[in-house]
Design an enzyme around this catalytic site. Structure first.
Site, short mmCIF file in Angstrom:
data_model
loop_
_atom_site.label_atom_id
_atom_site.label_comp_id
_atom_site.label_asym_id
_atom_site.label_seq_id
_atom_site.Cartn_x
_atom_site.Cartn_y
_atom_site.Cartn_z
N HIS A 143 7.46 -1.10 8.60
CA HIS A 143 7.31 -0.56 7.50
C HIS A 143 6.42 -1.35 6.43
O HIS A 143 5.40 -0.86 5.99
CB HIS A 143 8.48 -0.15 6.81
N GLU A 146 13.90 -5.39 6.84
CA GLU A 146 13.43 -4.98 8.19
C GLU A 146 13.27 -6.22 9.17
O GLU A 146 13.81 -6.06 10.48
CB GLU A 146 12.29 -4.22 8.12
N LYS A 176 -0.22 -1.19 6.47
CA LYS A 176 -0.19 -1.10 4.90
C LYS A 176 -1.14 -2.31 4.26
O LYS A 176 -1.66 -1.96 3.06
CB LYS A 176 1.24 -1.18 4.27
N HIS A 201 0.11 2.05 0.99
CA HIS A 201 1.38 2.75 1.08
C HIS A 201 1.00 4.13 0.67
O HIS A 201 1.17 4.34 -0.80
CB HIS A 201 2.43 2.10 0.38
N PHE A 216 12.72 5.27 -0.56
CA PHE A 216 13.77 5.27 -1.83
C PHE A 216 15.22 6.44 -1.29
O PHE A 216 14.65 7.65 -0.70
CB PHE A 216 13.01 6.05 -2.90
#
Length: 417
Positions: free
Chosen positions: A304, A315, A336, A341, A400
């Protein structure tokens, strides 16, 4: 099986351009040009140089569709062409669409509000001046419907909106529909175009995005000690998914097999994460079990890697908890750092990167990683792409609301490639 890919991101106006950007280790982030960013804390983003006319959209399509829908349709068309599948030979009731998005038509909604309210000056507005396409902007399900119309899909058509895991979850849902027999072919992926004043303001308010405005190209720094938050982006990726037997019968080129998927929620905090990574680790464990893949078989982790301290350590802990000592031997990287993102879209974009890593035998790097965070002590492939055989990829997402998703992609076997 992934038999077709279509991608649009900052720095990538095709799947090929996207992959070239990733393997170069270059970043496509820049100062925001879509509006004057000077009033905002974070003034950088990964904007796509997307021209709907050049992409072949008609004037009516451009007028009707929000920018996010345009991205989705263009990527779907590219994926269909890439797959070589003649959709008019498939029963349309057996073709479905699963599309993910976090903020859907935010671009057009904000534009309409600014027009109607004279840039926020007027509290009362005249509905007679409302766009005739406002319904399309208000109802997110219009987005997968637009994609469905591109191939006359009459099977299950679904919108998935799970925040930043939407792009993983939409593809995971599509695979489940194929496995249960509800569809033979799925167009799946995600699209988001959130670079608007209201979205930028929202992330400013919680200080999630980077204030490193003096150096946009190096502003996204996942796993780096000097990171200051993520870089907002726009983009989309779409896939043609088929079951193994169908792909084999027609001699399709297969990028990768999606062999395992799982999602979990931490039921803890809307934006916060626990440091132990337990929920993500559980999603990884279940995805590996569904895939019937040992943890030691993972060759690459597409992280991520948002570039926030709490995500990076969360993570990292999840990989150690789920893969054990093998986590220290497994290359990890965050794209990213190069394409930003793009909220709900990024999970699908990262699936594309994972499939292409298998196809080309290259692990994309984590750009801008110069000073490793001592709390993040794995192999994050800094700065330069790494050539190596990749048979199994773990790609993850964190969103989120506490959403944690994981997917396993494997090199196709059995004569399908």
């Amino acid at each position: 099986m992934i038999t077709g890919i279509g991608v649009r991101t900052a720095g990538g106006n095709s799947t090929k351009e996207f992959w070239n950007l990733l393997t170069s280790g270059s970043s496509a982030t820049r100062r925001i040009s879509f509006f004057d960013p000077s009033p905002y804390r974070s003034q950088v983003a990964a904007e796509a140089d997307f021209d709907p006319v050049h992409e072949g959209l008609s004037p009516l399509e451009i007028r009707r569709m929000d920018r996010a829908s345009q991205f989705a349709v263009v990527c779907a068309r590219e994926a269909v062409a890439d797959s070589g599948l003649e959709f008019d030979t498939v029963d349309p009731s057996r073709v479905g669409v699963s599309l993910g998005s976090a903020v859907a038509a935010a671009t057009s909604l904000e534009q309409e509000y600014l027009v109607l309210s004279d840039s926020g000056r007027d509290w009362l507005v005249d509905p007679a001046n409302l766009s005739p396409h406002m319904f399309d902007y208000l109802v997110p399900s219009v987005m997968p419907a637009e994609v469905a119309w591109t191939v006359a899909a009459q099977g299950p058509v679904t919108m998935v909106s799970n925040g930043c895991t939407s792009g993983l979850d939409s593809v995971g849902h599509a695979c489940q529909l194929i496995r249960e027999g509800s569809a033979e072919v799925m167009l799946a992926g995600a699209s988001d175009t959130p670079i608007t004043p209201i979205v930028v303001s929202c992330f400013d308010a919680i200080k999630a995005t980077t204030p490193r405005n003096d150096d946009p190209e190096h502003a996204s720094r996942p796993f780096d000690r000097t990171r200051t938050g993520f870089v907002l982006a726009e983009g989309a990726a779409m896939f043609v998914l088929e079951d193994y037997d169908r792909a084999r019968r027609r001699g399709a080129r297969v990028y990768a097999e999606i062999s395992g998927y799982a999602t979990r929620c931490n039921a803890y905090h809307m934006t916060g994460l626990k440091t132990d990574g337990r929920e993500m680790a559980e999603a990884i464990r279940v995805a590996l079990a569904e895939s019937r893949t040992a943890a030691t078989a993972v060759d690459y982790i597409n992280a991520h890697g948002s570039g926030t301290r709490q995500n990076d350590r969360h993570e990292t802990a999840a990989y150690k908890r789920s893969l054990g000592e093998h986590a220290y031997r497994t290359p990890v990287s965050s794209i990213k750092s190069m394409v930003g993102h793009s909220l709900g879209a990024i999970g699908s974009i990262e699936i594309a990167a994972s499939a292409l890593a298998i196809e080309h035998g290259v692990v994309p790097p984590t750009a801008n990683l110069h000073e490793a965070d001592p709390e993040c002590d794995l192999d994050y492939v800094p700065l330069t792409a790494r050539e190596q055989r990749v048979d199994t990829v773990l790609t993850v997402g964190s969103g989120f609301g506490g959403f944690q998703s994981a997917m396993i992609l494997r090199r196709p076997t059995g004569g399908v490639r």
